[in-house]
Motif scaffolding. Structure first.
Motif, PDB file in Angstrom:
ATOM      1  N   THR A 257      21.953 -72.539  36.089  1.00 44.60           N
ATOM      2  CA  THR A 257      20.988 -71.416  35.936  1.00 44.60           C
ATOM      3  C   THR A 257      21.482 -70.059  35.490  1.00 44.60           C
ATOM      4  O   THR A 257      20.773 -69.196  35.348  1.00 44.60           O
ATOM      5  N   GLY A 258      22.954 -70.197  35.505  1.00 43.89           N
ATOM      6  CA  GLY A 258      23.203 -68.772  34.934  1.00 43.89           C
ATOM      7  C   GLY A 258      23.399 -67.746  35.788  1.00 43.89           C
ATOM      8  O   GLY A 258      23.779 -66.457  35.600  1.00 43.89           O
ATOM      9  N   ASP A 259      23.142 -68.198  37.275  1.00 43.05           N
ATOM     10  CA  ASP A 259      23.231 -66.995  38.294  1.00 43.05           C
ATOM     11  C   ASP A 259      24.700 -67.025  38.846  1.00 43.05           C
ATOM     12  O   ASP A 259      25.338 -67.917  38.978  1.00 43.05           O
ATOM     13  N   ASP A 260      25.295 -65.544  38.538  1.00 43.17           N
ATOM     14  CA  ASP A 260      26.573 -65.233  39.164  1.00 43.17           C
ATOM     15  C   ASP A 260      26.970 -64.775  40.311  1.00 43.17           C
ATOM     16  O   ASP A 260      27.709 -64.430  40.678  1.00 43.17           O
TER      17      ASP A 260
ATOM     18  N   LEU B  41      37.520 -74.398  50.367  1.00 45.46           N
ATOM     19  CA  LEU B  41      37.952 -74.906  49.331  1.00 45.46           C
ATOM     20  C   LEU B  41      37.116 -74.730  48.108  1.00 45.46           C
ATOM     21  O   LEU B  41      35.875 -74.962  48.544  1.00 45.46           O
ATOM     22  N   ASN B  42      37.173 -73.917  46.824  1.00 47.11           N
ATOM     23  CA  ASN B  42      36.302 -74.010  45.944  1.00 47.11           C
ATOM     24  C   ASN B  42      36.822 -74.218  44.536  1.00 47.11           C
ATOM     25  O   ASN B  42      37.858 -73.887  44.297  1.00 47.11           O
ATOM     26  N   VAL B  43      35.893 -74.710  43.816  1.00 45.13           N
ATOM     27  CA  VAL B  43      36.309 -75.055  42.394  1.00 45.13           C
ATOM     28  C   VAL B  43      35.130 -74.574  41.668  1.00 45.13           C
ATOM     29  O   VAL B  43      34.008 -74.806  41.739  1.00 45.13           O
ATOM     30  N   PHE B  44      35.349 -73.391  40.811  1.00 41.78           N
ATOM     31  CA  PHE B  44      34.288 -72.690  40.138  1.00 41.78           C
ATOM     32  C   PHE B  44      34.523 -73.104  38.609  1.00 41.78           C
ATOM     33  O   PHE B  44      35.477 -73.162  37.970  1.00 41.78           O
ATOM     34  N   GLY B  45      33.454 -73.483  37.919  1.00 47.69           N
ATOM     35  CA  GLY B  45      33.728 -74.070  36.711  1.00 47.69           C
ATOM     36  C   GLY B  45      33.680 -72.844  35.638  1.00 47.69           C
ATOM     37  O   GLY B  45      33.672 -71.757  36.113  1.00 47.69           O
ATOM     38  N   PRO B  46      34.216 -73.210  34.452  1.00 51.53           N
ATOM     39  CA  PRO B  46      34.769 -72.263  33.498  1.00 51.53           C
ATOM     40  C   PRO B  46      33.589 -71.185  33.196  1.00 51.53           C
ATOM     41  O   PRO B  46      33.766 -70.148  32.822  1.00 51.53           O
ATOM     42  N   LYS B  47      32.313 -71.722  33.123  1.00 52.15           N
ATOM     43  CA  LYS B  47      31.108 -70.720  32.670  1.00 52.15           C
ATOM     44  C   LYS B  47      30.919 -69.698  33.711  1.00 52.15           C
ATOM     45  O   LYS B  47      30.638 -68.630  33.326  1.00 52.15           O
ATOM     46  N   LEU B  48      30.864 -70.333  34.840  1.00 50.15           N
ATOM     47  CA  LEU B  48      30.794 -69.295  35.860  1.00 50.15           C
ATOM     48  C   LEU B  48      32.014 -68.315  35.878  1.00 50.15           C
ATOM     49  O   LEU B  48      31.812 -67.031  36.263  1.00 50.15           O
ATOM     50  N   VAL B  49      33.247 -68.798  35.845  1.00 49.76           N
ATOM     51  CA  VAL B  49      34.463 -67.998  35.787  1.00 49.76           C
ATOM     52  C   VAL B  49      34.198 -66.948  34.874  1.00 49.76           C
ATOM     53  O   VAL B  49      34.609 -65.558  34.984  1.00 49.76           O
TER      54      VAL B  49
ATOM     55  N   LEU C   1      42.930 -73.830  36.396  1.00 46.46           N
ATOM     56  CA  LEU C   1      43.294 -75.354  35.828  1.00 46.46           C
ATOM     57  C   LEU C   1      43.217 -75.234  34.172  1.00 46.46           C
ATOM     58  O   LEU C   1      42.518 -74.535  33.833  1.00 46.46           O
ATOM     59  N   PRO C   2      43.693 -76.356  33.942  1.00 42.87           N
ATOM     60  CA  PRO C   2      43.838 -76.743  32.514  1.00 42.87           C
ATOM     61  C   PRO C   2      42.425 -76.423  31.622  1.00 42.87           C
ATOM     62  O   PRO C   2      42.298 -76.040  30.448  1.00 42.87           O
ATOM     63  N   ASN C   3      41.394 -76.897  32.112  1.00 36.36           N
ATOM     64  CA  ASN C   3      40.115 -76.827  31.559  1.00 36.36           C
ATOM     65  C   ASN C   3      39.578 -75.520  31.748  1.00 36.36           C
ATOM     66  O   ASN C   3      38.193 -75.287  31.363  1.00 36.36           O
ATOM     67  N   GLY C   4      39.957 -74.414  32.439  1.00 40.20           N
ATOM     68  CA  GLY C   4      39.375 -73.162  32.497  1.00 40.20           C
ATOM     69  C   GLY C   4      38.654 -73.122  33.627  1.00 40.20           C
ATOM     70  O   GLY C   4      38.157 -71.873  34.116  1.00 40.20           O
ATOM     71  N   SER C   5      38.649 -74.108  34.754  1.00 42.35           N
ATOM     72  CA  SER C   5      38.054 -73.865  36.004  1.00 42.35           C
ATOM     73  C   SER C   5      39.068 -73.227  36.868  1.00 42.35           C
ATOM     74  O   SER C   5      40.345 -73.012  36.630  1.00 42.35           O
ATOM     75  N   VAL C   6      38.672 -72.682  38.062  1.00 45.96           N
ATOM     76  CA  VAL C   6      39.548 -71.851  38.987  1.00 45.96           C
ATOM     77  C   VAL C   6      39.366 -72.674  40.218  1.00 45.96           C
ATOM     78  O   VAL C   6      38.154 -72.709  40.716  1.00 45.96           O
ATOM     79  N   LEU C   7      40.516 -73.068  40.938  1.00 45.22           N
ATOM     80  CA  LEU C   7      40.535 -73.576  42.110  1.00 45.22           C
ATOM     81  C   LEU C   7      41.015 -72.400  43.165  1.00 45.22           C
ATOM     82  O   LEU C   7      42.025 -71.783  42.809  1.00 45.22           O
ATOM     83  N   LEU C   8      40.064 -72.264  44.102  1.00 42.90           N
ATOM     84  CA  LEU C   8      40.264 -71.161  45.147  1.00 42.90           C
ATOM     85  C   LEU C   8      40.402 -71.822  46.504  1.00 42.90           C
ATOM     86  O   LEU C   8      39.371 -72.322  46.976  1.00 42.90           O
ATOM     87  N   VAL C   9      41.503 -71.643  47.220  1.00 42.37           N
ATOM     88  CA  VAL C   9      41.630 -72.144  48.604  1.00 42.37           C
ATOM     89  C   VAL C   9      41.886 -70.889  49.505  1.00 42.37           C
ATOM     90  O   VAL C   9      42.840 -70.224  49.231  1.00 42.37           O
TER      91      VAL C   9
END
Length: 444
Positions: free
Chosen positions: A168-171, A179-187, A206-214
């Motif tokens: 959706t492109g909603d940020d 626990l959260n994993v945010f995909g690279p586009k959202l990041v 993470l290596p693919n550009g995602s971000v893990l947040l705990v």
């Protein structure tokens, strides 16, 4: 029988994970899922799946999962359920989309009870599993949180209609879970620097550009004030348009709603009300316990100090009719309320619970209830007074005047049954259980 069935009512909170990612459909399925299996088997520990649900149940193995996926292959996707035969309780599913659909991998996990995750070690293992999945499979998003917290969040989030996603492109981030994993586009839309500077227990690129947040080292203490402050800080950091005090107040209100309430039910109805409270969503349960604590049913009025004389020509024939009504009720309900065959006080509580859970008075036709169900219940209730309290039937031509003498009082079970079946609320205010207990107190 699974772990939940062995432990009884479903009353405990749980940790739930939802993960959506992509996978390489060009690979052999065994190769594509090897990282999934490896991470699960390395990190699950005490909640490791034991049962695989295909067309039939299998003992967990990689081969049995692949077999079950093939058995449940549809036109657009294939899926498999995973569970446990022993405590703790696990409800897990894996679904894969099939060409020509986009190559999506969905994982849902529910582990009960949440208290398994009050120590750092199992939480670290859980995070390690998600990290491994999110590092190998490009993730659109993932969250893990308390079920009760998720239920409360649905109605109290500042943007309850907003669901941020890469599609959706909603940020706007509606919630920050444990626990959260945010995909690279959202990041990228939110700003990688802002994301990586979030105040939290763990923030990892993470290596693919995602971000893990705990948010916190452990998941089970999410409702503590320290955890709420941390959650509010992280959320406001990612959503500068939000007010910290407002967010924190909302989170504290959720914690208050989840604060344990000690049951203090009416003694006659405690076995019934304790079961009723377990029927509500975990997020509502403490509030319902508080409401049921103050519930005081009126004293039964379906009794007389002096018996009306019998006015039937053949009492034996009338008694036989009561027996037929009772047998019909047993035949209709014995699979849904097995204890009905025992004709005990506990059977009455089971019937109270069944009719309330089914909302029987308001779901079924009034003609059926008035001409069949209520009379049958009256005969059954009177029969238990006879069998368990040494009562004696005094039949009348008008069934609602038919009585059972117990001690110095005579009781009107058919009248009670009619009032009982008037509405869902009347199942509590005129319960069969309370009627029996009141008669029991007056049998001498």
């Amino acid at each position: 029988m699974n772990g939940a069935e062995k432990r009884g009512p479903d009353t405990d909170d749980r940790l739930r994970l939802s993960l959506e990612a992509t996978f390489d459909q060009a690979l052999d399925l065994n190769q594509a899922l090897e990282p999934f299996f490896r991470a699960l088997e390395s990190h699950a520990g005490t909640w490791m799946p034991e049962v695989v649900e295909g067309k039939r149940q299998y003992t967990y193995s990689r081969d049995s999962v692949l077999k079950a996926l093939d058995e449940k292959r549809g036109k657009k996707s294939m899926s498999v359920g995973l569970s446990r035969a022993t405590w703790p309780v696990l409800d897990m599913s894996l679904r894969l989309s099939l060409p020509p659909s986009a190559p999506r991998l969905y994982v849902w996990i529910s582990v009960q009870p949440l208290s398994l995750f009050r120590e750092t070690a199992p939480c670290s293992e859980f995070v390690g599993m998600v990290r491994a999945w999110a590092s190998h499979y490009p993730v659109a998003g993932a969250t893990a949180n308390s079920l009760a917290e998720d239920q409360l969040a649905e109605g109290s989030s500042p943007d309850s209609a907003v669901d941020p996603s890469e599609e959706t492109g909603d940020d706007r981030i509606q919630e920050v879970s444990w626990l959260n994993v945010f995909g690279p586009k959202l990041v990228e839309r939110l700003g990688r620097e802002r994301m990586l500077s979030t105040p939290a227990h763990l923030v990892e690129e993470l290596p693919n550009g995602s971000v893990l947040l705990v948010l916190r080292p452990t998941a089970a203490d999410f409702a503590s004030d320290e955890a709420r402050v941390a959650q509010a800080r992280a959320h406001v950091h990612l959503r500068p348009d939000l007010d910290f005090d407002t967010v924190l107040r909302t989170l504290r209100e959720r914690s208050a709603a989840l604060a344990p309430v000690e049951p203090r039910f009416h003694p006659d109805l405690a076995p019934l009300l304790s079961r009723l409270s377990g029927e509500y969503a975990i997020s509502e349960r403490q509030q319902k316990i508080a409401e049921l604590n103050v519930f005081q049913p009126p004293e039964p009025e379906e009794w007389l100090p002096v018996a009306l004389p019998s006015d039937v020509a053949s009492p034996a024939q009338v008694h036989s009719g009561y027996g037929d009504l009772t047998e019909g009720l047993m035949a209709a309900l014995h699979t849904k309320v097995p204890s009905i065959l025992d004709a005990t006080p506990e059977s009455l509580t089971d019937l109270d619970f069944y009719f309330w859970r089914e909302n029987f008075p308001e779901r079924y036709k009034r003609e059926l209830i008035d001409t069949h169900t209520a009379p049958a219940l009256g005969a059954y209730l009177g029969g238990i007074l006879v069998k368990r309290l040494g009562g004696t039937w005094i039949p009348r031509q008008n069934p609602e005047e038919s009585q059972v003498r117990v001690g110095k009082r005579v009781w009107l079970p058919f009248l009670r049954a009619r009032r009982y079946m008037a509405s869902r609320q009347s199942l509590l205010t005129h319960s069969l259980t309370q009627f029996f207990r009141e008669a029991e107190r007056h049998r001498s």
